[in-house]
Design a protein around this motif. Structure first.
Motif, short mmCIF file in Angstrom:
data_model
loop_
_atom_site.label_atom_id
_atom_site.label_comp_id
_atom_site.label_asym_id
_atom_site.label_seq_id
_atom_site.Cartn_x
_atom_site.Cartn_y
_atom_site.Cartn_z
N CYS A 272 -8.53 -5.02 1.28
CA CYS A 272 -9.64 -5.78 1.88
C CYS A 272 -10.68 -6.21 0.86
O CYS A 272 -11.76 -6.64 1.26
N MET B 170 -6.41 -5.63 6.20
CA MET B 170 -6.72 -4.21 5.91
C MET B 170 -5.47 -3.36 6.05
O MET B 170 -4.56 -3.71 6.81
N VAL B 171 -5.46 -2.25 5.34
CA VAL B 171 -4.35 -1.31 5.47
C VAL B 171 -4.91 0.07 5.88
O VAL B 171 -4.79 0.49 7.01
N GLY C 178 -8.20 1.22 5.66
CA GLY C 178 -9.53 1.22 6.29
C GLY C 178 -10.46 2.28 5.75
O GLY C 178 -11.50 2.55 6.35
#
Ligand code: FES
Length: 272
Positions: A224, A214-215, A217
């Motif tokens: 994701c 994830m980056v 979110g």
């Protein structure tokens, strides 16, 4: 900044941290996760909230050393701080009285399984937990899982604790003698793939909690993304839990392995 107030070493590679985060502790529900940045250069690591104490204002995260940021995180001690924690994120687990729930946790996946087991038990379900790890050292939170389970089956790959075998063997044993109304599957991607094949084969409705990269979110970066039932879904906002029978685990595993070379290189440089 969020202060670490407690630390528990589960094994050489798995550590539990109690971290001050009062608003998250109050708002979180089973299934929610947070994104942690250990420092300015840290990756944004998604971690499911294993438990929380709304009175003390703390959340407990269980972290496995995988890459540089998780190593930095697990090396912190009480009194140290992390740069920031965002959450609670994701959709909470759908909890109701299903009847009999089979809770399956592999490796560090037992940590996010714990609040779900607790919530399912409190909702009146009979909970049978099957937890597994590669060896005794890597098996975590057994006592806490027992507290909220009617029965617990423990397996290790090498037979160093519990029974020797894979989680799917424990699942098959329970399914052969009990009517299971709902299953929860959490663990490494490959374990979830094979565990979900078991529940699918027996037509047991089941959810899997996915652990993608994830980056942001917030559903904007696409890091994701997974395919569920032929549709693109975002684990951070649509998940992390999805119908296990519908998840394209092969694609998820391929995407998870996409950065392995970079992760290894960074880990080597960090340990030099
Ligand atoms: Fe960016 Fe989910 S982490 S879309």
């Amino acid at each position: 900044m969020n202060k670490i107030v407690g630390k528990k070493i589960f094994s050489e590679n798995v550590v539990g941290l109690d971290i001050e985060a009062p608003r998250i502790a109050k708002a979180r529900k089973a299934g929610h996760f947070v994104i942690v940045r250990v420092d300015e250069k840290g990756e944004r690591i998604p971690l499911t909230i294993s438990s929380a104490d709304s009175v003390k204002g703390t959340i407990t995260l269980v972290i496995q050393k995988v890459g540089v940021s998780s190593r930095k995180l697990t090396s912190l001690e009480p009194g140290d701080t992390v740069l920031d924690i965002v959450g609670p994120l994701g959709q909470a687990t759908h909890v109701e009285n299903f009847g009999t729930v089979l809770a399956c946790g592999g490796g560090v996946g037992v940590a996010p399984l714990l609040p779900i087991v607790e919530a399912m038990k409190k909702a009146g379900n009979k909970v049978i937990s099957v937890i597994a790890a590669r060896n005794k050292e890597l098996l975590i939170l057994e006592d806490q899982i027992r507290e909220y389970s009617d029965e617990v089956i423990v397996l290790t790959d090498d037979g160093s604790y519990g029974r020797k075998g894979l989680i799917t063997e424990g699942m098959e044993e329970v399914i052969a003698r009990e009517k299971i109304d709902h299953a929860v599957i959490i663990g490494p991607g490959i374990m979830m793939k094979f565990a979900s094949m078991v529940t699918k084969k027996h037509n047991i409705p089941s959810i899997a909690s996915l652990n993608t990269i994830m980056v942001d979110g917030t559903g904007m970066c696409g890091a994701c993304r997974v395919t569920v039932g032929g549709r693109t879904r975002f684990v951070c906002v649509d998940g992390p839990e999805f119908d296990a029978a519908e998840v394209d685990f092969d694609e998820m595993l391929m995407r998870l392995n996409g950065y392995k070379a970079e992760e290894l290189k960074a880990a080597e440089e960090y340990s030099c």
